[in-house]
Motif scaffolding. Sequence first.
Motif, short mmCIF file in Angstrom:
data_model
loop_
_atom_site.label_atom_id
_atom_site.label_comp_id
_atom_site.label_asym_id
_atom_site.label_seq_id
_atom_site.Cartn_x
_atom_site.Cartn_y
_atom_site.Cartn_z
N ALA A 150 62.85 182.07 83.42
CA ALA A 150 62.03 182.38 81.77
C ALA A 150 61.84 181.10 81.14
O ALA A 150 61.22 180.95 80.16
CB ALA A 150 63.05 183.22 81.17
N CYS A 151 62.72 179.97 81.34
CA CYS A 151 62.71 178.57 80.68
C CYS A 151 62.57 177.79 81.68
O CYS A 151 63.65 176.94 81.83
CB CYS A 151 63.85 178.58 79.96
N PRO A 152 61.32 177.38 82.32
CA PRO A 152 61.21 176.35 83.27
C PRO A 152 61.62 174.79 82.77
O PRO A 152 60.83 174.65 81.63
CB PRO A 152 59.78 176.72 83.60
N GLY A 153 62.17 174.05 83.52
CA GLY A 153 62.17 172.57 83.18
C GLY A 153 63.56 172.46 82.22
O GLY A 153 63.68 171.42 81.97
N VAL A 154 64.16 173.28 82.06
CA VAL A 154 65.39 173.27 81.22
C VAL A 154 66.51 172.76 81.85
O VAL A 154 67.21 171.71 81.50
CB VAL A 154 65.75 174.40 80.43
N LEU A 155 66.94 173.10 83.21
CA LEU A 155 67.61 172.62 83.94
C LEU A 155 67.10 171.72 84.83
O LEU A 155 66.27 171.98 85.45
CB LEU A 155 68.29 173.89 84.68
N GLN A 156 67.88 170.77 85.16
CA GLN A 156 67.58 169.83 86.05
C GLN A 156 68.41 169.56 87.11
O GLN A 156 69.63 169.28 86.84
CB GLN A 156 67.16 168.08 85.11
N VAL A 157 68.30 170.13 88.11
CA VAL A 157 69.23 170.03 89.45
C VAL A 157 69.46 168.67 90.08
O VAL A 157 68.39 167.90 90.17
CB VAL A 157 68.54 170.85 90.58
N PRO A 158 70.42 167.99 89.89
CA PRO A 158 70.81 166.56 90.22
C PRO A 158 70.61 166.34 91.74
O PRO A 158 70.86 167.46 92.61
CB PRO A 158 72.18 166.37 89.65
N GLY A 159 70.10 165.32 92.16
CA GLY A 159 70.07 164.95 93.64
C GLY A 159 71.52 164.91 94.11
O GLY A 159 72.45 164.78 93.63
N VAL A 160 71.36 165.48 95.53
CA VAL A 160 72.77 165.19 96.50
C VAL A 160 72.71 163.83 97.04
O VAL A 160 71.93 163.48 97.67
CB VAL A 160 72.82 166.54 97.22
N PRO A 161 73.87 163.14 96.83
CA PRO A 161 73.90 161.67 97.18
C PRO A 161 74.25 162.07 98.83
O PRO A 161 74.75 162.90 99.27
CB PRO A 161 75.17 161.15 96.60
N PRO A 162 73.78 161.16 99.67
CA PRO A 162 73.93 160.93 101.08
C PRO A 162 75.34 161.30 101.64
O PRO A 162 75.51 161.67 102.65
CB PRO A 162 73.23 159.88 101.67
N ALA A 163 76.25 160.58 100.54
CA ALA A 163 77.59 160.66 101.23
C ALA A 163 78.25 162.14 101.19
O ALA A 163 79.02 162.39 102.01
CB ALA A 163 78.45 159.78 100.29
N ALA A 164 77.65 162.87 100.12
CA ALA A 164 78.09 164.13 100.03
C ALA A 164 77.79 165.00 101.37
O ALA A 164 78.13 165.89 101.96
CB ALA A 164 77.59 164.88 98.71
N LEU A 165 76.28 164.68 101.66
CA LEU A 165 75.99 165.50 102.95
C LEU A 165 76.52 165.07 103.85
O LEU A 165 76.51 165.88 105.00
CB LEU A 165 74.45 164.90 102.96
N ALA A 166 76.97 163.73 104.23
CA ALA A 166 78.02 163.37 105.37
C ALA A 166 79.19 164.01 105.30
O ALA A 166 79.84 164.09 106.57
CB ALA A 166 77.92 161.85 105.43
N VAL A 167 79.82 164.55 104.30
CA VAL A 167 81.08 165.01 104.33
C VAL A 167 80.99 166.43 104.73
O VAL A 167 81.99 167.13 104.99
CB VAL A 167 81.65 164.73 102.60
N LEU A 168 79.79 167.26 104.50
CA LEU A 168 79.70 168.40 104.51
C LEU A 168 80.08 169.03 106.08
O LEU A 168 80.88 169.87 106.21
CB LEU A 168 78.22 169.03 104.69
#
Length: 315
Positions: A150-168
Amino acid sequence: MTTQQITTAVPARRRAHWRTAGSLAVVLTAVFLAHRHWPVLESGALRLAVADQGWLWVGVTTTVLTWGCAALAQQGAVARTLPVGRLVAAQFAASAANHVLPAGLGASAVNLRFLMRCGLPAARAATALGVKAAASAVARGVLIAALALACPGVLQVPGVPPAALAVLPVVAVGVTVLLRGPLGPRCGRALAAVRADIREVHARPSRAVALWGGSLAFALLHAATLIAVTQAVALPLPPAQVALLYLAASSAAALLPTPGGLGSLDAVLALALTAAGAPAAAAASAVLGYRLLTVWLPLVPGLLVLGVLVRRRAL
């Protein structure tokens, strides 16, 4: 007095002394917190004194209704009928205890003890708390998704750093090893108990409606309290946007183990309101007003109710 009567009376006196000591500790904690944070309470009261009193009373009303919604959701998570008066009082006391201990431990401890006093075994009481928490998380996620659309553009999803992806992958392997080791059977039994309780609750439509309706209403009423305060201090943001920012900020602040989100929610929420275009002074006043209505004003009465419930063996 016979020997048996004396033997029975001694533990009873000890329990009475412990209950009295617990009640006194609760009262002293309330006085200490009020004294320690008195500058915050005083400055917040002065700011709210010049705000729109009509909107503030709306905020007071929605805050009071949150305890009823918490009681409704807790009843919905339990098949057994709970005493209504003590259930609502326990939610009021739990909200106060939640602001003393970190990461929701206070509310969980109060509700766990209350359910056990109502005759539920410890395992079933803990499962009921888990069902309620899961319903609350799902309801909050649904509301965030609906408001984000209903409120597009209000929330900005932060990018996931590569280090976090490597830890998964490492985390996934660790969880797999734990589940296949000694913790596997215990986790399996716990999940089976949760599934059984969920099926039992949803087999009764009234319980399912209470669980999901109470969970949705609880989140919406907290958002409505903040909206009322923003209207009272003339913060220039649409209500739907304020609700979305509150739900997202409170969900993020829940990851930090502070008592009742104190400090973490205040900072995240004020930052979110400011980033959305609200003046910093108005955002700070709105957050402070919301905290006064939901934390500081009910804190001492809530702790006193907690002491009374302990004294009367309801907890």
